[in-house]
Design a protein around this motif. Structure first.
Motif, mmCIF file in Angstrom:
data_model
loop_
_atom_site.group_PDB
_atom_site.id
_atom_site.type_symbol
_atom_site.label_atom_id
_atom_site.label_comp_id
_atom_site.label_asym_id
_atom_site.label_seq_id
_atom_site.Cartn_x
_atom_site.Cartn_y
_atom_site.Cartn_z
ATOM 1 N N TYR A 42 -28.436 -10.223 7.033
ATOM 2 C CA TYR A 42 -27.566 -10.556 5.918
ATOM 3 C C TYR A 42 -28.291 -11.449 4.905
ATOM 4 O O TYR A 42 -28.255 -11.210 3.705
ATOM 5 N N ARG A 43 -28.975 -12.470 5.431
ATOM 6 C CA ARG A 43 -29.693 -13.392 4.535
ATOM 7 C C ARG A 43 -30.761 -12.648 3.739
ATOM 8 O O ARG A 43 -30.934 -12.865 2.539
ATOM 9 N N MET A 44 -31.472 -11.743 4.395
ATOM 10 C CA MET A 44 -32.494 -10.972 3.682
ATOM 11 C C MET A 44 -31.861 -10.090 2.615
ATOM 12 O O MET A 44 -32.398 -9.965 1.506
ATOM 13 N N ALA A 45 -30.726 -9.455 2.941
ATOM 14 C CA ALA A 45 -30.050 -8.614 1.953
ATOM 15 C C ALA A 45 -29.598 -9.445 0.751
ATOM 16 O O ALA A 45 -29.752 -9.019 -0.397
ATOM 17 N N ILE A 46 -29.064 -10.629 1.008
ATOM 18 C CA ILE A 46 -28.669 -11.521 -0.090
ATOM 19 C C ILE A 46 -29.889 -11.912 -0.922
ATOM 20 O O ILE A 46 -29.827 -11.978 -2.157
ATOM 21 N N MET A 47 -31.015 -12.160 -0.264
ATOM 22 C CA MET A 47 -32.236 -12.517 -0.998
ATOM 23 C C MET A 47 -32.652 -11.420 -1.970
ATOM 24 O O MET A 47 -33.235 -11.715 -3.021
ATOM 25 N N SER A 48 -32.353 -10.166 -1.637
ATOM 26 C CA SER A 48 -32.745 -9.075 -2.534
ATOM 27 C C SER A 48 -32.053 -9.174 -3.894
ATOM 28 O O SER A 48 -32.541 -8.630 -4.878
ATOM 29 N N PHE A 49 -30.929 -9.883 -3.953
ATOM 30 C CA PHE A 49 -30.267 -10.099 -5.238
ATOM 31 C C PHE A 49 -31.127 -10.938 -6.190
ATOM 32 O O PHE A 49 -30.901 -10.951 -7.387
ATOM 33 N N LEU A 50 -32.099 -11.652 -5.656
ATOM 34 C CA LEU A 50 -32.942 -12.501 -6.488
ATOM 35 C C LEU A 50 -33.929 -11.699 -7.324
ATOM 36 O O LEU A 50 -34.513 -12.234 -8.267
ATOM 37 N N PHE A 51 -34.136 -10.431 -6.981
ATOM 38 C CA PHE A 51 -34.994 -9.582 -7.803
ATOM 39 C C PHE A 51 -34.237 -9.175 -9.058
ATOM 40 O O PHE A 51 -33.028 -8.978 -9.034
ATOM 41 N N ASP A 52 -34.977 -9.048 -10.157
ATOM 42 C CA ASP A 52 -34.354 -8.494 -11.358
ATOM 43 C C ASP A 52 -35.242 -7.376 -11.898
ATOM 44 O O ASP A 52 -36.277 -7.062 -11.313
ATOM 45 N N ASP A 53 -34.837 -6.785 -12.994
ATOM 46 C CA ASP A 53 -35.544 -5.624 -13.535
ATOM 47 C C ASP A 53 -37.004 -5.929 -13.860
ATOM 48 O O ASP A 53 -37.861 -5.055 -13.787
ATOM 49 N N ASP A 54 -37.316 -7.168 -14.199
ATOM 50 C CA ASP A 54 -38.687 -7.545 -14.551
ATOM 51 C C ASP A 54 -39.621 -7.587 -13.351
ATOM 52 O O ASP A 54 -40.840 -7.620 -13.519
ATOM 53 N N ASP A 55 -39.077 -7.601 -12.137
ATOM 54 C CA ASP A 55 -39.909 -7.701 -10.938
ATOM 55 C C ASP A 55 -40.525 -6.366 -10.527
ATOM 56 O O ASP A 55 -41.408 -6.332 -9.676
ATOM 57 N N GLY A 56 -40.067 -5.282 -11.090
ATOM 58 C CA GLY A 56 -40.600 -3.975 -10.745
ATOM 59 C C GLY A 56 -40.255 -3.547 -9.325
ATOM 60 O O GLY A 56 -41.023 -2.833 -8.671
ATOM 61 N N VAL A 57 -39.118 -4.009 -8.828
ATOM 62 C CA VAL A 57 -38.688 -3.721 -7.463
ATOM 63 C C VAL A 57 -37.356 -2.980 -7.525
ATOM 64 O O VAL A 57 -36.482 -3.329 -8.320
ATOM 65 N N ASP A 58 -37.227 -1.962 -6.703
ATOM 66 C CA ASP A 58 -35.956 -1.244 -6.589
ATOM 67 C C ASP A 58 -35.041 -2.081 -5.698
ATOM 68 O O ASP A 58 -35.074 -1.996 -4.474
ATOM 69 N N ARG A 59 -34.254 -2.929 -6.333
ATOM 70 C CA ARG A 59 -33.435 -3.902 -5.613
ATOM 71 C C ARG A 59 -32.478 -3.252 -4.620
ATOM 72 O O ARG A 59 -32.314 -3.739 -3.498
ATOM 73 N N ASP A 60 -31.865 -2.149 -5.002
ATOM 74 C CA ASP A 60 -30.934 -1.485 -4.091
ATOM 75 C C ASP A 60 -31.649 -0.966 -2.848
ATOM 76 O O ASP A 60 -31.137 -1.075 -1.739
ATOM 77 N N ARG A 61 -32.839 -0.410 -3.032
ATOM 78 C CA ARG A 61 -33.613 0.096 -1.895
ATOM 79 C C ARG A 61 -34.029 -1.057 -0.979
ATOM 80 O O ARG A 61 -33.930 -0.963 0.242
ATOM 81 N N VAL A 62 -34.477 -2.152 -1.566
ATOM 82 C CA VAL A 62 -34.863 -3.318 -0.765
ATOM 83 C C VAL A 62 -33.664 -3.839 0.015
ATOM 84 O O VAL A 62 -33.767 -4.170 1.202
ATOM 85 N N MET A 63 -32.502 -3.893 -0.619
ATOM 86 C CA MET A 63 -31.293 -4.370 0.056
ATOM 87 C C MET A 63 -30.965 -3.485 1.256
ATOM 88 O O MET A 63 -30.662 -3.980 2.345
ATOM 89 N N LYS A 64 -31.050 -2.195 1.060
ATOM 90 C CA LYS A 64 -30.791 -1.263 2.165
ATOM 91 C C LYS A 64 -31.822 -1.445 3.274
ATOM 92 O O LYS A 64 -31.484 -1.404 4.468
ATOM 93 N N MET A 65 -33.081 -1.652 2.905
ATOM 94 C CA MET A 65 -34.123 -1.861 3.915
ATOM 95 C C MET A 65 -33.836 -3.132 4.717
ATOM 96 O O MET A 65 -34.044 -3.166 5.933
#
Length: 136
Positions: A42-65
């Motif tokens: 859960y904590r890791m999934a919440i941390m994925s919210f810290l990514f934004d469009d400028d980070d070049g990360v697919d936030r939804d995919r990271v959250m699912k991972m």
């Protein structure tokens, strides 16, 4: 094929075990009130919210991972290098667990979970550290 309500419930019941499974590394180190596996996920999934469009990360995919990466532990347990299980055996056990989930949740969700889980070991440790340096 869509999963039946009964098989989805069986899946959720199995995953619910993670709420009570304490992380082995913390237990071995005698940490007071060790984190549970679900708390970690859960904590890791919440941390994925810290990514934004400028980070070049697919936030939804990271959250699912983040949510998928330790699901198998509800069946195999939280195995660490101190448990006497080889990395290969651990991975085989986890893959079998994820495959059993696929049969419970149906093809679409199950395949997505499986694909996400299989992607994680293929990702280099340095890439994982870049994504979540304060967790790894």
């Amino acid at each position: 094929m869509a999963a039946s309500p009964a098989s989805c419930l069986a899946f959720l019941k199995q995953i619910g075990r993670l709420k009570h499974l304490k992380r082995t590394g913390w237990v071995l180190r005698k940490v007071d009130e060790p984190e549970t596996v679900s708390g970690h996920m859960y904590r890791m999934a919440i941390m994925s919210f810290l990514f934004d469009d400028d980070d070049g990360v697919d936030r939804d995919r990271v959250m699912k991972m983040c949510l998928v990466h330790d699901m198998a532990e509800s069946i195999v347990g939280d195995l660490t290098p101190h448990c006497g299980v080889s990395d290969e055996d651990k991975h085989q056990r986890e893959v079998a667990a994820i495959e059993s989930f696929r049969s419970l949740v149906g093809q679409k969700a199950g395949t997505e979970m499986y694909d996400l889980f299989m992607f994680i070991p293929a990702t280099s440790a340095s890439a994982q550290e870049t994504a979540f340096p304060c967790v790894i």
